[in-house]
Design a protein around this motif. Structure first.
Motif, PDB file in Angstrom:
ATOM      1  N   ARG A 155      -5.880  29.734   4.317  1.00 56.61           N
ATOM      2  CA  ARG A 155      -5.275  31.033   4.027  1.00 56.61           C
ATOM      3  C   ARG A 155      -5.270  31.244   2.514  1.00 56.61           C
ATOM      4  NH1 ARG A 155       0.469  31.405   6.673  1.00 56.61           N
ATOM      5  NH2 ARG A 155       0.546  29.261   5.878  1.00 56.61           N
ATOM      6  N   HIS A 200     -10.359  36.690   9.065  1.00 59.12           N
ATOM      7  CA  HIS A 200      -9.490  37.776   9.501  1.00 59.12           C
ATOM      8  C   HIS A 200      -8.660  38.257   8.309  1.00 59.12           C
ATOM      9  CE1 HIS A 200     -10.387  36.981  13.752  1.00 59.12           C
ATOM     10  NE2 HIS A 200     -10.339  35.707  13.413  1.00 59.12           N
ATOM     11  N   ARG A 232      -7.372  35.041   6.385  1.00 58.80           N
ATOM     12  CA  ARG A 232      -7.147  33.870   7.235  1.00 58.80           C
ATOM     13  C   ARG A 232      -8.519  33.371   7.693  1.00 58.80           C
ATOM     14  NH1 ARG A 232      -3.004  31.553  10.326  1.00 58.80           N
ATOM     15  NH2 ARG A 232      -1.555  33.109   9.537  1.00 58.80           N
ATOM     16  N   VAL A 252     -10.775  30.858   9.685  1.00 58.80           N
ATOM     17  CA  VAL A 252     -10.687  29.980  10.846  1.00 58.80           C
ATOM     18  C   VAL A 252     -11.916  29.084  10.841  1.00 58.80           C
ATOM     19  CG1 VAL A 252     -10.476  29.849  13.355  1.00 58.80           C
ATOM     20  CG2 VAL A 252      -9.413  31.735  12.107  1.00 58.80           C
ATOM     21  N   ASP A 266      -7.330  34.324  15.665  1.00 61.58           N
ATOM     22  CA  ASP A 266      -7.047  33.913  14.289  1.00 61.58           C
ATOM     23  C   ASP A 266      -6.076  32.739  14.238  1.00 61.58           C
ATOM     24  OD1 ASP A 266      -4.746  35.145  15.101  1.00 61.58           O
ATOM     25  OD2 ASP A 266      -4.568  36.492  13.398  1.00 61.58           O
ATOM     26  N   SER A 325      -7.297  42.457  19.563  1.00 63.87           N
ATOM     27  CA  SER A 325      -7.781  41.127  19.214  1.00 63.87           C
ATOM     28  C   SER A 325      -8.061  40.362  20.498  1.00 63.87           C
ATOM     29  CB  SER A 325      -6.759  40.373  18.353  1.00 63.87           C
ATOM     30  OG  SER A 325      -5.557  40.164  19.085  1.00 63.87           O
TER      31      SER A 325
END
Length: 457
Positions: free
Chosen positions: A95, A126, A138, A140, A168, A402
């Motif tokens: 993050r 994201h 974010r 992943v 996410d 999502s």
């Protein structure tokens, strides 16, 4: 001896490479923590400026900054990228917060998420807006929906239940206080029952009255009878239960109206328009109505059945329109939900704010669930593979959507949870006559038992 040393020198790196490839495939979380995280962090820090420039996320520097650069150095004046914060590693990714440059908006960064994913070697990127001028990326590191592992720490509250994992790596929380009514669609073996199972067992640990209508002879909801306040397993029983719920809703509105008999000097905080403004000792228990295979309530064979159907649909629409303020919420499940079901179907669907669409058999079914709130999510729902049960697309009236996937929960474990929480069934006198009889525990019989494949593997 020299040949042996050569084999060791060559075989060692090959074994390390093979082990890394195997770990990435079989144990993605371990691979990310040991290899993927350092590599992606190094790529991000080394190529941040050039990547932002290539994605069109840089702006011309201010005049003051340009003058300062000219006065102190002879470097070329370059476009300015969003200011980057500290990298924060997580068990599934990274993050990082960005302070946008003047003239930029979060949509600009979101439009470049696919480019950022490839540039930094992660599975997905994201974008979330934190506050004006600040967004959070974010990253992943791997496909978290392939093997679902719910976050260890998830905030929960009354009528707020974590039931699935988002793409996410955050938890999807079903919050009835925010989204009172929801439609859940999915074909056979799509994972719709697993979603319902996780939701019902999550609510079982709360002081909530759970009411079920399962016209498939109760095969879906019967295992949870110790925790249910009412259960209807046939259309005739549903036709008797729904008027009782409507009457309960009207009685709760009368209770609110009595409370609104405002006297001079009454504090503002004691004036309410729903049950949540009532004092805790006067507030009735919230009710969640689960309707499994809603099409069974719409389908008719005779004129008499048609009259009964119209009455039930009208009562469902009234509950959907007025139930929230009375603390009554709906969870409608089915395989299809379109106008072909009959009179009132479209009107009822319009009242269901939340939408969850699992794998469906045709694009028209996906449009029934998501077409009127998030048209771009229809294609994502239509692309769900049959070998990923539990995968779904979730959206609401805000237009956001999502992908989520429900963790595996066996029917036996869910039934145990409902038996252990049977003492939490709240007192709702109007539903006492519909309270199902909890069956005795089954006798274990020795022999082979066929176990279904877990939904998340």
């Amino acid at each position: 001896m020299s040949e042996l040393m050569t084999l060791v020198e060559v075989g060692g790196p090959l074994a390390a490479i093979g082990g890394t490839v195997y770990a990435r495939k079989a144990h993605p979380a371990a691979y990310w923590a040991t290899v993927g995280l350092p590599l992606s962090a190094a790529r991000l820090m080394a190529s941040y400026g050039s990547t932002m420039d290539a994605c069109g996320l840089t702006v011309e520097p201010s005049r003051l900054r340009a003058l300062a650069v000219r006065a102190t150095t002879r470097r070329e004046i370059r476009p300015v990228a969003p200011r980057r914060g500290l990298l924060r590693p997580t068990s599934t990714g990274l993050r990082v917060r960005l302070r946008l440059a003047p003239g930029q908006e979060p949509a600009d960064v979101a439009a470049s998420s696919e480019r950022l994913r490839h540039a930094w070697g992660v599975h997905a990127v994201h974008v979330r807006s934190i506050k004006p001028g600040v967004v959070e990326l974010r990253l992943v590191g791997f496909d978290v929906l392939q093997r679902v592992r719910m976050p260890r720490r998830v905030e929960s509250d009354l009528l707020a239940v974590p039931v699935a994992l988002r793409e996410d790596a955050t938890a999807f929380v079903r919050n009835y206080r925010t989204i009172p009514h929801q439609l859940v669609l999915g074909a056979t073996l799509s994972g719709k029952s697993m979603f319902l199972r996780n939701l019902l067992t999550g609510l079982a640990a709360q002081p909530v009255a759970l009411v079920g209508i399962d016209c498939k002879r109760g095969v879906e909801l019967a295992p949870f009878t110790p925790r249910l306040s009412a259960l209807a397993t046939e259309p005739d029983e549903a036709a008797e239960l729904l008027p009782v719920l409507v009457k309960e809703m009207e009685d709760r509105y009368d209770l609110i109206k009595v409370r609104q008999g405002i006297a001079p000097g009454t504090p503002d905080e004691e004036i309410t328009s729903d049950v949540w403004g009532l004092p805790e000792n006067e507030r009735p228990a919230p009710v969640v109505l689960f309707v499994d295979e809603v099409a069974e309530l719409f389908l008719v064979a005779t004129r008499k059945d048609e009259e009964r159907r119209d009455e039930m649909v009208t009562q469902l629409i009234r509950l959907a329109q007025l139930g929230r303020a009375a603390g009554i919420y709906l969870e409608i499940c089915g395989q299809r939900f379109g106008a072909e079901l009959g009179k009132g179907a479209t009107m009822l669907r319009a009242q269901l704010t939340g939408r969850v669409c699992h794998r469906v058999n045709d694009e028209a079914s996906a449009k029934m669930a998501l077409g009127d709130i998030a048209p771009e999510a229809v294609y994502a729902a239509s692309a769900i593979a049959a070998d990923l049960p539990g995968l779904a697309v979730v959206g609401d009236s805000s237009g956001g959507w999502s992908r989520i996937r429900t963790p595996y929960l066996s029917l036996a474990d869910a039934a145990v949870i409902c038996r252990e929480t049977a003492d939490l069934v709240p007192d709702v006198p109007a539903l006492d006559s519909f309270r199902p009889h909890a069956p005795a525990l089954p006798v274990k019989v020795s022999g082979l038992v066929a176990k279904p494949r877990p939904v998340t593997e």
